[in-house]
Design a protein around this motif. Structure first.
Motif, short mmCIF file in Angstrom:
data_model
loop_
_atom_site.label_atom_id
_atom_site.label_comp_id
_atom_site.label_asym_id
_atom_site.label_seq_id
_atom_site.Cartn_x
_atom_site.Cartn_y
_atom_site.Cartn_z
N ILE A 154 0.83 -1.21 0.00
CA ILE A 154 0.00 0.00 0.00
C ILE A 154 0.86 1.26 0.00
CG2 ILE A 154 -1.73 1.32 1.28
CD1 ILE A 154 -2.96 -1.21 2.23
N PHE A 155 0.53 2.16 -0.90
CA PHE A 155 1.13 3.49 -0.97
C PHE A 155 0.11 4.51 -0.44
CE2 PHE A 155 3.38 0.98 -4.01
CZ PHE A 155 4.67 1.49 -4.05
N GLY A 156 0.58 5.41 0.41
CA GLY A 156 -0.29 6.47 0.91
C GLY A 156 -1.20 6.06 2.04
N ALA A 157 -0.84 4.99 2.74
CA ALA A 157 -1.68 4.54 3.86
C ALA A 157 -1.62 5.54 5.00
CB ALA A 157 -1.22 3.17 4.36
N GLY A 158 -2.75 5.69 5.69
CA GLY A 158 -2.83 6.55 6.87
C GLY A 158 -3.59 5.85 7.97
N LEU A 198 0.98 3.56 13.04
CA LEU A 198 0.57 2.62 11.99
C LEU A 198 1.78 1.86 11.46
CD1 LEU A 198 -1.85 1.70 10.18
CD2 LEU A 198 -1.09 3.42 8.53
N PHE A 199 2.88 2.57 11.25
CA PHE A 199 4.10 1.92 10.76
C PHE A 199 4.60 0.86 11.73
CE2 PHE A 199 5.59 5.74 7.97
CZ PHE A 199 4.62 5.42 7.05
N ARG A 200 4.41 1.08 13.02
CA ARG A 200 4.87 0.09 14.00
C ARG A 200 4.10 -1.22 13.89
NH1 ARG A 200 4.76 4.83 17.27
NH2 ARG A 200 6.90 5.61 17.61
N ALA A 201 2.91 -1.18 13.33
CA ALA A 201 2.04 -2.35 13.30
C ALA A 201 2.19 -3.20 12.05
CB ALA A 201 0.58 -1.89 13.43
N SER A 234 -3.04 -8.01 8.46
CA SER A 234 -1.82 -7.89 9.25
C SER A 234 -0.56 -8.14 8.44
CB SER A 234 -1.87 -8.85 10.43
OG SER A 234 -1.98 -10.19 9.98
N ASP A 235 -0.67 -8.83 7.28
CA ASP A 235 0.51 -9.12 6.46
C ASP A 235 0.77 -8.05 5.41
OD1 ASP A 235 -1.71 -9.71 4.90
OD2 ASP A 235 -0.68 -11.31 3.82
N THR A 236 0.02 -6.96 5.46
CA THR A 236 0.16 -5.88 4.48
C THR A 236 1.53 -5.21 4.60
OG1 THR A 236 -2.21 -5.45 4.41
CG2 THR A 236 -0.76 -3.63 3.80
N ILE A 237 2.08 -4.82 3.46
CA ILE A 237 3.32 -4.04 3.41
C ILE A 237 2.96 -2.59 3.12
CG2 ILE A 237 5.48 -3.64 2.14
CD1 ILE A 237 5.43 -6.68 1.50
N LEU A 238 3.47 -1.67 3.92
CA LEU A 238 3.26 -0.24 3.69
C LEU A 238 4.54 0.33 3.08
CD1 LEU A 238 1.59 0.77 7.09
CD2 LEU A 238 0.52 -0.18 5.03
#
Length: 284
Positions: free
Chosen positions: A53-57, A90-93, A66-70
């Motif tokens: 995901i690009f631009g996640a907030g 969010l990045f920590r998760a 939970s396996d998503t890559i930001l």
């Protein structure tokens, strides 16, 4: 092979999601070239697909697996207006990819350890800025304008240079402006900002000549033959020099294209390895 979804988050009334487009397209094309089933989408929760995901907030926190890559493309710096405690939480998760070594160091200082360096790479499909019949813009800057960025542009205009600025232009409209420019400027929004390789890589791949404010050497290594780097105080002088040297502009533009062609996005993703990107997506 893993099924992927490369996602660009869009928000109503906010056109700036398009700033992520070129890198997202690069990742999408590279994954397909590696043999993965991949789609390019604005959806964050397609069943059976592992999302990058690009631009996640923070608003996406309850909707992504939970396996998503930001993939972070924002500068991690105290003066940045786009990074706050909610985004860092969010990045920590999640697993984070970042384009910048200085960003990664800053994220680790914030306690974010689950971050991988994934440089901005090249795919041939993104060499798509058309050739202009005439380069009638001397100096061009495209991006958000503040006092720091405007000062050298105003100084150039006072000297009679056709220096133009544009904001909120993307896609073909922006590319047609790039094509008309003898010089494309890269200026930091604030001092000590990570080098804007996201913007500059696309320009180099398309044979545009770039004058850039100096940045951390770890961010610019290998680009010295292509980009005309200079101190902020010498931006105007450097632009004036290269406006008088079309052959040198052409030489550096050619070098820039060669530099980017050597930075294969396919190889960058291949090196990450199956353990990082090829796990089965979680059930949704």
């Amino acid at each position: 092979m893993t099924k992927f979804a490369v996602t660009i988050v869009t928000l109503p009334g906010n056109p700036h999601w398009q700033a992520f487009r070129e890198v997202a397209e690069t990742v999408y094309i590279a994954l397909r070239r590696l043999g993965h089933d991949c789609v390019l989408t604005q959806e964050v929760d397609i069943p059976g697909r592992k999302h990058i995901i690009f631009g996640a907030g923070p608003s996406q926190d309850r909707t992504i697996a939970s396996d998503t890559i930001l993939y972070n493309l924002e500068p991690i710096h105290p003066e940045s207006t786009t990074v706050d405690d909610n985004l860092l939480a969010l990045f920590r998760a999640y697993q984070v990819w970042d384009y910048s070594l200085s960003n990664i160091a800053a994220l680790k200082r914030h306690g974010i350890q689950n971050v991988r360096y994934v440089p901005i790479g090249h795919v041939p499909e993104l060499e798509r800025i058309p050739v202009a019949a005439e380069q009638d813009i001397d100096v061009l800057f495209v991006g958000g304008i503040n006092h720091r960025r405007m000062m050298p542009i105003t100084a150039l205009q006072i000297l009679g240079v056709n220096a133009q600025t544009y904001f909120n232009v993307y896609g073909l409209e922006r590319d047609l402006l790039y094509a008309r420019a003898k010089i494309v400027l890269n200026l930091h929004s604030f001092a000590a900002q990570p080098f804007e390789i996201v913007r500059v890589s696309y320009l180099l791949a398309n044979g545009c000549f770039v004058v850039s404010e100096n940045a951390d050497a770890t961010e610019t290594t290998g680009l010295e033959s292509a980009v005309a780097f200079t101190d902020y105080s010498r931006i105007v002088d450097t632009c004036m020099r290269y406006l008088a040297e079309p052959a040198e502009r052409a030489r550096r533009a050619q070098a820039g294209r060669a530099v980017m062609r050597a930075r294969s996005a396919v190889e960058y993703l291949r090196r990450i390895g199956d353990a990082d990107i090829s796990t089965e997506p979680n059930a949704r």
